[in-house]
Write a protein that holds these residues in place. Structure first.
Motif, short mmCIF file in Angstrom:
data_model
loop_
_atom_site.label_atom_id
_atom_site.label_comp_id
_atom_site.label_asym_id
_atom_site.label_seq_id
_atom_site.Cartn_x
_atom_site.Cartn_y
_atom_site.Cartn_z
N ASP A 104 0.97 -17.98 -30.14
CA ASP A 104 1.59 -19.11 -30.36
C ASP A 104 2.84 -19.02 -30.64
O ASP A 104 3.88 -19.55 -30.07
CB ASP A 104 0.99 -19.35 -31.81
N GLU A 105 3.37 -17.62 -31.24
CA GLU A 105 5.03 -17.41 -31.09
C GLU A 105 5.44 -17.13 -29.90
O GLU A 105 6.63 -17.51 -29.60
CB GLU A 105 5.23 -16.15 -31.92
N ARG A 163 4.59 -18.38 -26.85
CA ARG A 163 4.64 -19.58 -26.17
C ARG A 163 5.86 -20.42 -26.84
O ARG A 163 6.43 -21.14 -26.02
CB ARG A 163 3.29 -20.35 -26.36
N ARG A 164 5.95 -20.45 -27.97
CA ARG A 164 7.04 -21.20 -28.54
C ARG A 164 8.51 -20.71 -28.14
O ARG A 164 9.32 -21.41 -27.77
CB ARG A 164 6.83 -21.15 -30.21
N ARG A 208 8.95 -21.84 -24.78
CA ARG A 208 9.09 -23.54 -24.78
C ARG A 208 10.68 -23.59 -25.19
O ARG A 208 11.41 -24.41 -24.57
CB ARG A 208 8.13 -24.05 -25.65
N GLU A 209 11.27 -22.90 -26.08
CA GLU A 209 12.64 -23.06 -26.39
C GLU A 209 13.38 -22.42 -25.34
O GLU A 209 14.72 -23.37 -24.94
CB GLU A 209 13.00 -22.10 -27.73
N TRP A 263 1.85 -18.23 -20.65
CA TRP A 263 2.81 -19.48 -20.79
C TRP A 263 2.70 -20.14 -19.63
O TRP A 263 2.86 -20.18 -18.49
CB TRP A 263 4.47 -18.88 -20.44
N ARG A 271 -0.01 -32.09 -29.92
CA ARG A 271 0.40 -31.08 -30.55
C ARG A 271 0.84 -29.89 -29.32
O ARG A 271 1.27 -28.83 -29.76
CB ARG A 271 -0.53 -30.23 -31.60
N ASP A 312 -0.26 -25.53 -26.87
CA ASP A 312 -0.48 -24.27 -27.63
C ASP A 312 -1.88 -24.62 -28.54
O ASP A 312 -2.24 -23.57 -29.03
CB ASP A 312 0.71 -24.25 -28.69
#
Length: 973
Positions: A135-136, A138-139, A142-143, A518, A550, A553
């Motif tokens: 989760d972290e 992929r975040r 994304r950023e 990813w 959502r 993710d």
């Protein structure tokens, strides 16, 4: 006249400069594009919205260009600039032709390059990827992608790209990921999806399977080995003495460039149509610096056509062919069997159509876990177990005898992507076992990952595939449907059709699973009892809805029960592989066009249509985005999501070499824009043949700047000549002199050419004829001839009004024709003349009257030009010899046949020659005698004509100029 007249030498003479109608315009000669273009961008504001609103008010037909998404990881490069500029040519030219154009820019966001960047960032903080939650991780991806979308969007905007950037798409948007999952479910639920264990192209560096579109080929030096497989058994139809006691057991010889696959060998393939023989070695080469591995008495089984080549490699000097051999029914020992019982199995001979006698030995070492042909022939002969030899990191599994843990490819440190110790270790063991016959080295083309640039291997692994050859509801297979769709598509250039067709004809099933983090997941559950995907519309709907809300993710973080509903989670396996990024981008039509179709419930003010009118990308996308979009559309909708495909080549440096940062031969589009302006870069794109590879560099750009100057100066002259022009001056066609009729005819011709070229995406065929028109018909002929009338005729003179009328028509068309290509400059020119008329970009090409067509006038001026060229050469020679200072000092006598003078009938030859006078004399050939005009020089126009002084009020002027000055004096009293 040549230029503005100078004052007379007499101190008492009047200064007539104020009475000459010189061109006046605030449009500067120097473009100053780097400073001016940003101001124009500000003035445009939401230009795309303005253009669409204008066309929708006109109920214009809709045209859809669907954007192939660039990857969101870095500043734009010259390839981006070429691609996006060509797309902008399409968008702007379709607006110019009267269409309402739908173009939504998009970005590709998932995939390895971004994943690697984020891994580097975490490593810099002392954290390995395994220590970071999915989760972290992929975040962070994304950023990262979001940052570069914003950056590239600004850079494309600066280039002048027009599109719906406010509603841009990205494959990582939640709604996009949901649509991709929904498209994937269509394949799952139609039965086209299956899980298969077969050799696939595998990147140990990236730890994932790769598809054909992700592979590029580079030269590589591989070790080559000839290996003996001792024969251990045979069928009854072989010669009795084949295995009888002799000095040596016969061996079948194989040849391979991948020694590391020998531990995975399970069979040898032969060609049923190939002639084989048993050969006995009788002598070795002498004087060698090393001891060869062959020796007299060795018996080798080889293809007859290749035996001599093998003997040469093994340093065998003499041999005897014993008899024919039929390989069918033979069995051999594994060449490493003597060293470890783990290789104690029998190696059968299998017939295979893929075997040839073009190179090697005529026998193919068959490792079903590491080659597509190997796998197919192994399965075809009834074998089902495929050994797993190499792990995802490119190292032998612990259970591989003799070689456990050795790396085929290095995946860490400075040697990442280099071949590891496996090849060398296998060759050493073959020598120890006495079964290495020879070895060498071969430079050949080898597959590499286009992302990591590292070599790949073929590796057996369970993956998810989409079937190419299973019938769909239509009755055709996906391959057949795609081939039919290709035939129904217009390709620009047409060669693109054969290229993509051959790729689709020969491609394997579509490998869609990847073992990375990813990306969009293969969001489905597998029944552990049957091994089949779960088909439940309610489960699928819950997955898609969750992803839409959502993001993808959620698939990795939410419990299975959130999706499965009444199904028992213990019975199902959640698939956490991600989809091939080409499936992502191949689905973009589904979330940019489909959602805005009225039949899908769209009620907004900007509907689209499906399929798109055009897809436009580089020629490499025949195996990439074009193909994945084709297969996705055909698999889910029965046809391609496009009706036409346009491809462009790659951009090379000035020497024709591939650009590389390490070579230092790259050209940065942002630097060009900063130093010269976006219109220079855009004009370069317009001038090249984009269908082939193009070149760019400082010298080529200088040529582009020169072409730009010609366009700019032409427009500037028109603006100056048209100062204060109003409709009362306009002259109808029937009052036009022959020269004006000729220019109108050229406008008619060019208008048809420009419209056709834009319609067929031939942008080079817009700019080059227009440039030739500006340099030839306008600058060298029309402007030069009409300069005297423009400057010195009185404003209401028919000749001057005709010239200004025609120049207005030229200006109106030039600024329209060139607007898609050099929009900043044409906008500057348009608003200079019409500051309150709105943007030039919103115009359509003005209608060109059919009566302007005048082939007879074109023929007349072509004939006149033949004479004019000879006159100009003679005038230039007289200038060099200082006989005359300028053409107005001359009074040439032109001798030519009567037929050459026929086109001059009714015209003033001196006006055409730009001389003060001229005499035309009939003769056999064209010749010119230049004399100095023997008349007073007009103080205003510099013409030396007989009527200078004929008006007593203006004794130093010609009659024409005296009349013009009198008019001036009266209107300025």
């Amino acid at each position: 006249m040549a230029d503005a007249p100078e004052n007379t030498s007499e101190s008492t003479a009047r200064d007539y400069r104020d009475t000459v109608f010189l061109p006046e315009t605030p449009f500067p000669m120097r473009g100053g594009l780097p400073q001016k273009e940003p101001v124009i961008l500000e003035q445009w504001g939401d230009l795309y919205g303005t253009l669409r609103a204008e066309r929708q008010k006109q109920n214009a037909p809709l045209y859809v260009l669907h954007d192939g998404p660039p990857y969101a990881n870095g500043d734009i490069h010259i390839g981006h600039a070429l691609n996006k500029t060509l797309k902008d040519f399409v968008v702007r030219s379709r607006f110019l032709l009267g269409y309402d154009v739908d173009y939504v820019p998009g970005w590709d966001c998932h995939g390895l390059p971004i994943e690697w960047k984020i891994e580097e960032q975490f490593r810099a903080k002392g954290r390995r990827k395994e220590e970071v939650s999915k989760d972290e991780f992929r975040r962070a991806c994304r950023e990262y992608a979001g940052k570069y979308i914003d950056l590239q969007k600004d850079q494309f905007h600066r280039l002048g790209i027009v599109g719906d950037f406010a509603n841009r798409y990205a494959t990582m948007d939640f709604t996009s990921e949901a649509a991709i999952v929904a498209e994937f479910h269509k394949f799952k639920n139609s039965g086209q999806l299956y899980r298969g264990s077969k050799p696939v192209m595998w990147s140990p560096v990236e730890r994932t399977a790769l598809a054909d579109a992700e592979i590029e080929y580079h030269d590589h030096v591989s070790p080559t080995i000839w290996v003996k497989f001792p024969v251990t058994a045979m069928s009854d139809d072989h010669p009795d003495d084949l295995l009888a006691f002799r000095s040596s057991t016969p061996s079948i010889v194989i040849w391979t460039t991948t020694p590391w696959t020998i531990p995975a060998n399970r069979a040898i393939s032969y060609g049923p149509e190939i002639a084989y023989g048993l050969y006995e070695v009788t002598a070795m080469e002498e004087g060698l610096e090393f001891a060869p591995w062959a020796k007299p008495g060795d018996r080798l089984i080889l293809a007859d056509k290749l035996a001599e080549d093998v003997f040469k490699a093994a340093k065998i000097a003499a041999w005897t062919r014993v008899y024919d051999i039929n390989p069918s029914g033979l069995e051999t020992a594994h060449p490493l069997a003597a060293l470890d019982s783990g290789y104690g199995f029998s190696v059968p001979l299998l017939a295979g159509d893929h075997v040839t006698d073009d190179a090697g030995t005529g026998f193919v070492h068959t490792a079903p876990g590491h080659g597509a042909d190997d796998f197919e022939v192994w399965k075809a002969h009834g074998h089902h177990e495929v050994p797993d030899t190499v792990d995802p990191d490119g190292a032998y599994y612990p259970g591989v005898p003799l070689f456990a843990g050795l790396k085929v490819l290095e995946t860490e440190g400075k040697k990442t992507g280099k071949f590891g110790p496996a090849n060398g270790a296998v060759m050493e063991k073959l020598i120890e076992a006495g079964n290495l016959l020879a070895r060498g080295r071969l430079e050949h083309s080898y597959p590499h990952s286009w992302r990591s640039k590292a070599p790949i291997i073929f590796r057996n692994t369970p993956q998810w595939f989409i079937r190419m050859d299973q019938p769909l509801k239509s009755g055709d297979t996906l391959r057949e449907t795609a081939l039919n769709a290709i035939d129904a598509t217009a390709f620009h250039p047409v060669a693109g059709k054969n290229r993509i067709r051959s790729m689709v004809e020969g491609r394997p099933d579509w490998l869609v699973s990847r073992q990375r983090a990813w990306g969009t997941p293969l969001a489905m559950f597998i029944d552990k009892q049957t091994g089949q995907p779960l088909h439940d519309p309610e489960v699928d709907a819950r997955i898609v809805a969750a992803v839409a809300e959502r993001g993808a993710d959620i698939w990795f973080t939410a419990p299975d029960s959130d999706f499965l509903g009444a199904h028992d989670p213990a019975r199902y396996e959640k698939v956490e592989d991600i989809l091939d990024v080409w499936f992502d981008s191949g689905s973009t039509h589904a979330f940019t066009l489909d959602p805005r179709l009225p039949e899908n419930g769209y009620t907004g003010d900007r509907p689209a249509h499906w399929p798109a009118d055009l897809y436009l990308e580089g020629s490499d996308q025949h195996r990439g985005w074009f193909q994945s979009s084709l297969l996705e559309g055909c698999g889910t909708r029965g046809r391609a999501p496009f009706t036409a495909v346009l491809t462009h080549g790659f951009t090379l440096d000035e020497k024709g070499e591939k650009m590389s940062k390490s070579k230092g031969n790259t050209t940065d589009p942002l630097t060009i824009i900063k130093e010269s302006g976006a219109d220079i870069l855009r004009l370069w794109v317009a001038l090249v043949d984009y269908s082939d590879d193009q070149r760019i560099g400082k010298q080529i750009l200088q040529t582009t700047v020169d072409a730009y100057r010609k366009l700019r100066n032409t427009v500037r002259y028109l603006l100056g000549a048209l100062a204060d022009f109003d409709e009362a001056e306009r002259l109808p066609l029937d009052q036009m002199p022959p020269l004006e009729r000729f220019i109108l005819h050229r406008l008619h011709e060019l208008d048809a050419q420009v419209r056709a070229a834009y319609a067929e995406y031939r942008f080079q065929d817009v700019v080059r004829p227009v440039l030739e028109f500006c340099a030839g018909d306008l600058s060298a002929l029309y402007f030069d001839i009409r300069k005297d009338a423009l400057y010195c005729d009185r404003p209401d003179a028919l000749r001057r009004r005709a010239a200004r009328t025609v120049m207005d028509e030229v200006f109106m068309r030039l600024t329209a024709w060139l607007s898609p290509l050099t929009p900043f400059t044409m906008e500057e020119a348009w608003t200079t003349r019409f500051p309150d008329a709105g943007t030039n970009c919103a115009r359509v090409i003005p209608d060109t009257p059919a009566e302007w067509r005048n082939p007879a006038e074109a023929e007349r001026w072509a004939a006149i030009n033949t004479v004019l060229e000879v006159v100009n050469e003679s005038l230039e020679a007289a200038r060099r010899e200082k006989l005359i200072g300028g053409a107005l000092d001359a009074w040439p006598t032109v001798t030519a046949p009567a037929s050459a003078f026929a086109p001059f009938e009714g015209l003033d030859a001196a006006e055409i020659f730009r001389t003060s006078g001229a005499d035309l004399v009939e003769g056999e050939t064209i010749s010119v005698t230049v004399a100095v005009a023997d008349h007073p020089k007009c103080a205003r126009s510099w013409r030396r004509v007989p009527d200078v002084g004929s008006d007593p009020a203006y004794p130093d002027l010609s009659a024409r100029d005296a009349d013009a000055v009198r008019y001036w004096d009266q209107t300025h009293a």
